[in-house]
Design a protein around this motif. Structure first.
Motif, PDB file in Angstrom:
ATOM      1  N   ALA A 169       1.008  -1.128   0.073  1.00 34.97           N
ATOM      2  CA  ALA A 169       0.072  -0.042   0.069  1.00 34.97           C
ATOM      3  C   ALA A 169       0.878   1.128  -0.158  1.00 34.97           C
ATOM      4  CB  ALA A 169      -1.048   0.023   1.187  1.00 34.97           C
ATOM      5  N   ARG A 170       0.509   2.279  -0.814  1.00 37.80           N
ATOM      6  CA  ARG A 170       1.164   3.518  -0.990  1.00 37.80           C
ATOM      7  C   ARG A 170       0.907   4.348   0.111  1.00 37.80           C
ATOM      8  NH1 ARG A 170       1.002   4.634  -7.201  1.00 37.80           N
ATOM      9  NH2 ARG A 170       2.429   3.087  -8.060  1.00 37.80           N
ATOM     10  N   THR A 171       1.516   4.132   1.548  1.00 37.47           N
ATOM     11  CA  THR A 171       1.278   4.793   2.507  1.00 37.47           C
ATOM     12  C   THR A 171       2.377   5.868   2.768  1.00 37.47           C
ATOM     13  OG1 THR A 171       2.364   3.362   3.757  1.00 37.47           O
ATOM     14  CG2 THR A 171      -0.219   3.011   3.784  1.00 37.47           C
ATOM     15  N   ARG A 172       3.444   5.724   2.226  1.00 33.89           N
ATOM     16  CA  ARG A 172       4.690   6.533   2.373  1.00 33.89           C
ATOM     17  C   ARG A 172       4.510   7.766   1.480  1.00 33.89           C
ATOM     18  NH1 ARG A 172       8.219   4.634  -0.265  1.00 33.89           N
ATOM     19  NH2 ARG A 172      10.118   5.591   0.856  1.00 33.89           N
ATOM     20  N   TRP A 173       5.257   8.867   2.233  1.00 36.96           N
ATOM     21  CA  TRP A 173       5.236  10.018   1.666  1.00 36.96           C
ATOM     22  C   TRP A 173       6.503   9.972   0.414  1.00 36.96           C
ATOM     23  CZ3 TRP A 173       8.549  14.761   1.905  1.00 36.96           C
ATOM     24  CH2 TRP A 173       7.852  15.774   1.190  1.00 36.96           C
ATOM     25  N   ARG A 174       6.236  10.066  -0.906  1.00 32.76           N
ATOM     26  CA  ARG A 174       7.082   9.783  -1.865  1.00 32.76           C
ATOM     27  C   ARG A 174       7.896  10.975  -2.564  1.00 32.76           C
ATOM     28  NH1 ARG A 174       4.838   5.378  -4.792  1.00 32.76           N
ATOM     29  NH2 ARG A 174       5.151   6.508  -6.619  1.00 32.76           N
ATOM     30  N   TRP A 175       8.171  12.035  -1.713  1.00 34.02           N
ATOM     31  CA  TRP A 175       8.758  13.230  -2.301  1.00 34.02           C
ATOM     32  C   TRP A 175       9.987  13.702  -1.808  1.00 34.02           C
ATOM     33  CZ3 TRP A 175       6.469  13.669  -6.865  1.00 34.02           C
ATOM     34  CH2 TRP A 175       5.245  13.354  -7.122  1.00 34.02           C
ATOM     35  N   LYS A 176      10.385  12.967  -0.559  1.00 37.15           N
ATOM     36  CA  LYS A 176      11.585  13.434   0.404  1.00 37.15           C
ATOM     37  C   LYS A 176      12.587  13.860  -0.529  1.00 37.15           C
ATOM     38  CE  LYS A 176      14.944  12.064   3.753  1.00 37.15           C
ATOM     39  NZ  LYS A 176      15.256  10.848   4.394  1.00 37.15           N
ATOM     40  N   TRP A 177      13.438  13.083  -1.487  1.00 37.30           N
ATOM     41  CA  TRP A 177      14.560  13.205  -1.992  1.00 37.30           C
ATOM     42  C   TRP A 177      14.238  14.164  -3.337  1.00 37.30           C
ATOM     43  CZ3 TRP A 177      18.642  12.746   0.462  1.00 37.30           C
ATOM     44  CH2 TRP A 177      18.580  11.484   1.629  1.00 37.30           C
ATOM     45  N   LEU A 178      13.140  14.067  -3.725  1.00 36.95           N
ATOM     46  CA  LEU A 178      12.891  15.134  -4.861  1.00 36.95           C
ATOM     47  C   LEU A 178      12.916  16.422  -4.478  1.00 36.95           C
ATOM     48  CD1 LEU A 178      12.374  15.514  -7.931  1.00 36.95           C
ATOM     49  CD2 LEU A 178       9.846  15.416  -7.291  1.00 36.95           C
ATOM     50  N   LEU A 179      11.894  16.622  -3.192  1.00 38.15           N
ATOM     51  CA  LEU A 179      12.093  17.994  -2.526  1.00 38.15           C
ATOM     52  C   LEU A 179      13.468  18.671  -2.228  1.00 38.15           C
ATOM     53  CD1 LEU A 179       9.929  20.135  -1.944  1.00 38.15           C
ATOM     54  CD2 LEU A 179      10.160  19.123   0.474  1.00 38.15           C
TER      55      LEU A 179
ATOM     56  N   ARG B 262      15.452   9.272  -6.498  1.00 39.38           N
ATOM     57  CA  ARG B 262      13.971   9.395  -6.901  1.00 39.38           C
ATOM     58  C   ARG B 262      13.639   7.927  -6.580  1.00 39.38           C
ATOM     59  NH1 ARG B 262       9.660  11.347  -6.012  1.00 39.38           N
ATOM     60  NH2 ARG B 262       8.136  11.491  -7.688  1.00 39.38           N
ATOM     61  N   CYS B 263      14.340   7.048  -7.052  1.00 43.02           N
ATOM     62  CA  CYS B 263      13.978   5.749  -6.784  1.00 43.02           C
ATOM     63  C   CYS B 263      13.697   5.296  -5.381  1.00 43.02           C
ATOM     64  CB  CYS B 263      15.157   4.634  -7.236  1.00 43.02           C
ATOM     65  SG  CYS B 263      16.689   4.687  -6.708  1.00 43.02           S
ATOM     66  N   ILE B 264      14.700   5.802  -4.359  1.00 44.75           N
ATOM     67  CA  ILE B 264      14.261   5.804  -2.921  1.00 44.75           C
ATOM     68  C   ILE B 264      12.804   6.386  -2.703  1.00 44.75           C
ATOM     69  CG2 ILE B 264      15.048   6.153  -0.619  1.00 44.75           C
ATOM     70  CD1 ILE B 264      18.004   6.905  -1.884  1.00 44.75           C
ATOM     71  N   ASP B 265      12.595   7.341  -3.078  1.00 38.11           N
ATOM     72  CA  ASP B 265      11.151   8.053  -2.992  1.00 38.11           C
ATOM     73  C   ASP B 265      10.022   7.296  -3.268  1.00 38.11           C
ATOM     74  OD1 ASP B 265      11.851  10.469  -1.819  1.00 38.11           O
ATOM     75  OD2 ASP B 265      12.122  11.305  -3.754  1.00 38.11           O
ATOM     76  N   VAL B 266      10.282   6.445  -4.585  1.00 40.45           N
ATOM     77  CA  VAL B 266       9.026   5.837  -5.157  1.00 40.45           C
ATOM     78  C   VAL B 266       8.725   4.278  -4.527  1.00 40.45           C
ATOM     79  CG1 VAL B 266       8.806   7.412  -7.198  1.00 40.45           C
ATOM     80  CG2 VAL B 266      10.121   5.182  -7.255  1.00 40.45           C
ATOM     81  N   CYS B 267       9.943   3.673  -4.149  1.00 40.02           N
ATOM     82  CA  CYS B 267       9.741   2.414  -3.992  1.00 40.02           C
ATOM     83  C   CYS B 267       9.058   2.025  -2.684  1.00 40.02           C
ATOM     84  CB  CYS B 267      11.412   1.674  -3.815  1.00 40.02           C
ATOM     85  SG  CYS B 267      11.415   0.124  -3.583  1.00 40.02           S
ATOM     86  N   ASP B 268       7.896   1.512  -2.827  1.00 41.04           N
ATOM     87  CA  ASP B 268       6.977   1.086  -1.512  1.00 41.04           C
ATOM     88  C   ASP B 268       7.721   0.187  -0.521  1.00 41.04           C
ATOM     89  OD1 ASP B 268       5.116   2.984  -1.907  1.00 41.04           O
ATOM     90  OD2 ASP B 268       4.211   1.866  -3.492  1.00 41.04           O
ATOM     91  N   PRO B 269       8.258  -1.111  -1.370  1.00 41.94           N
ATOM     92  CA  PRO B 269       9.010  -1.653  -0.207  1.00 41.94           C
ATOM     93  C   PRO B 269      10.018  -1.331   0.316  1.00 41.94           C
ATOM     94  CG  PRO B 269       8.502  -2.832  -2.309  1.00 41.94           C
ATOM     95  CD  PRO B 269       8.221  -1.378  -2.426  1.00 41.94           C
TER      96      PRO B 269
END
Lengths: 259, 286
Positions: free
Chosen positions: B11-21, B262-269
């Motif tokens: 489930a996509r519960t994580r915030w996915r923008w940390k490293w991009l921001l 960005r891969c760290i951001d988007v990877c749910d597992p």
């Protein structure tokens, strides 16, 4: 994804994958060479510097300068008078390189030459230590027909503002043949002392300056290498190289010619 | 690529923008420091990315620009050489192409093109080899040597944009627009991922860099393909992420990786993390 990685580890000499890879590499190499050639051609064409654009003090000759300058603008930041600016793409000056326009803001000839000290690459040559030795260009009194001093007035502004007063520009008195009883004081530039700072051009009171700073190669003539100036040779030799009194052959009119 | 549309197993519960921001903050921060002088009179750093002086003591010079100077036949002063050495040393630690992801202003332009491309669903793709950038690097250095001038700096979009934002852009926007349109319409991630010779130089520097993204949790990978979708250089992911069977370690060693995270951001597992290139061994755990 990278096709080189998806191909078999060691394709045979005639395998299609190898052939395709070679084709792509050849195409890429040719494309890169064409692109590089195009850029070099454009850079070559965009290289000419307009006469009104002057380089900062100590700038290497233009051909070397364009290899040495990294277009960082540190000289611009070093200048306390906002004289220098970086050319933008589309201007006639090579993009990113520093220049100034004397008529707008001339060089104030700082003693410590901060623009030169800021240069990281030596495009502004650190061997220049005295600003009086700078040769950014050469002032030329271009228009004798509008210069007020040539018209017989005592404007003298270019002479007065020159930082190398009485050395770079002198006023040479000459009989005013128009009035028959006045003297004209003609501003005369001496290349041995003119730094090309542009103060004279900036200060010229005319709508369009009669005196302009030009790049050295435009402003200067060049004597033939074999030319000797007799009076200088005489000075160097400590005396005339020829006998003071020349005994020239006498030529008498042929007999009866006087008749 | 259809997998990208399917929902991830986790489930996509994580915030996915940390490293991009953080990356955007870094890019804006670098530019901001350069603009602080001319705009506010606070001179933290003078010059531009081609060469600069930080706090009136620390010289920094771009290695590719300096290579062009040397190729053109000029022997640069010590300041520029020292500046380039400092920059090279930094990126040997931080990952060469961290410059591309965290500093370069063109990255914002090409990221925007990539974003718009995905939004518009454009599928065109003329694909020059990813190695084209190294050819360009060599060709442009040769051209510098032949012309006796730093020919690339007339049109280099990276220098042009950064210098333009600080000293005045003129018609420089046309070159930036050309890069944007190339990425949008011709080749996805085309400029930064295939052509830019400046990025190629940083790739070479970064080939041995210390800071790397690691796929330490690759056993948890659920094949959602999100990382491949967002990665500007997806070819670097494959060996580290899927190479366990071939005995490849979990460190992303591909020198084209820009450490953008960005891969760290988007990877749910949570497969990826920042780490060093050291201890690139196979995991003992199953």
């Amino acid at each position: 994804m990278n096709r080189t990685q998806t191909s078999p580890p060691s394709p045979g000499p005639s395998s299609p994958a190898r052939r395709r890879l070679l084709q792509e590499v050849a195409l890429t190499a040719c494309g890169a060479a064409l692109f590089g050639g195009g850029v070099a051609l454009y850079a070559g064409a965009a290289r000419a510097l307009p006469a009104q654009a002057l380089r900062p003090p100590g700038a290497l000759a233009e051909a070397q300068f364009l290899g040495a300058c990294v277009r960082c603008g540190l000289c611009v930041r070093g200048c306390p008078y906002d004289t220098l600016r970086l050319a933008t793409l589309g201007e006639p000056v090579p993009s990113g390189t520093p220049y100034f326009v004397a008529r707008e803001v001339p060089c104030e000839m700082c003693d410590d030459i901060p623009c030169l000290q800021a240069c990281p690459t030596g495009a502004l040559d650190p061997q220049l230590t005295a600003i009086d030795d700078a040769r950014m260009g050469l002032a030329v009194l271009i228009d004798h027909e509008t210069c007020l001093n040539y018209l017989g007035l005592r404007c003298d502004v270019c002479y007065r503002v020159c930082p190398a007063l009485d050395r770079a520009i002198t006023l040479e008195p000459e009989h005013n043949a128009r009035t028959g009883r006045h003297t004209r004081f003609l501003p005369t530039v001496h290349a041995a002392a003119c730094t090309g700072c542009g103060k004279c051009e900036a200060a010229c009171v005319l709508e369009e300056a009669a005196i302009k700073v030009l790049p050295m190669q435009l402003a200067k003539g060049q004597l033939g290498r074999h030319y000797l100036l007799g009076w200088k040779e005489q000075e160097r030799a400590g005396g005339s190289l020829l006998p003071e009194m020349l005994d020239l052959p006498d030529r008498m009119p042929p007999a009866g010619a006087a008749q | 690529m259809t997998a990208a549309i399917l929902p991830s197993a986790t489930a996509r519960t994580r915030w996915r923008w940390k490293w991009l921001l953080l990356r955007r903050l870094s890019q804006a921060g670098v530019l901001g420091l350069f603009l602080l002088g001319p705009w506010a009179g606070i001179w933290v750093v003078k010059g531009n990315l081609s060469s600069s002086l930080v706090l009136d003591v620390l010289p920094l010079t771009d290695p590719f620009v300096l290579l062009q100077v040397i190729a053109s036949g000029h022997r640069p002063e010590a300041t520029a050489l020292l500046g380039a050495a400092i920059v090279v040393a930094c990126y040997l630690l931080l990952g060469g192409r961290a410059y591309c992801g965290w500093v370069c202003p063109v990255n914002v332009v090409t990221d925007a093109a990539a974003w718009l491309r995905e939004r518009l669903g454009l599928r065109t793709r003329a694909r020059p080899l990813r190695s084209a950038r190294y050819w360009l690097l060599g060709v442009l250095l040769a051209a510098s040597a032949l012309a006796g001038a730093t020919v690339w700096e007339w049109v280099n979009p990276v220098s042009l944009l950064h210098r333009g934002l600080i000293f005045g852009l003129g018609l420089g926007w046309t070159v930036v627009l050309a890069v944007f349109l190339f990425d949008l319409l011709v080749t996805p991630r085309g400029w930064c991922g295939h052509l830019c010779p400046m990025g190629a130089t940083y790739s070479l520097i970064g080939a041995g860099s210390l800071l790397r993204v690691r796929a330490d949790g690759r056993a948890r990978c659920d094949d959602c393909m999100e990382c491949f979708r967002v990665c500007p250089e997806p070819q670097v992911l494959q060996p580290a992420l899927k190479g366990a069977a071939q005995g490849v370690g979990p460190v992303i060693t591909g020198s084209n990786c820009s450490n953008c995270g960005r891969c760290i951001d988007v990877c749910d597992p949570g497969v990826f993390r920042f780490g060093t290139r050291l201890h690139n061994k196979l995991e003992a755990s199953p």
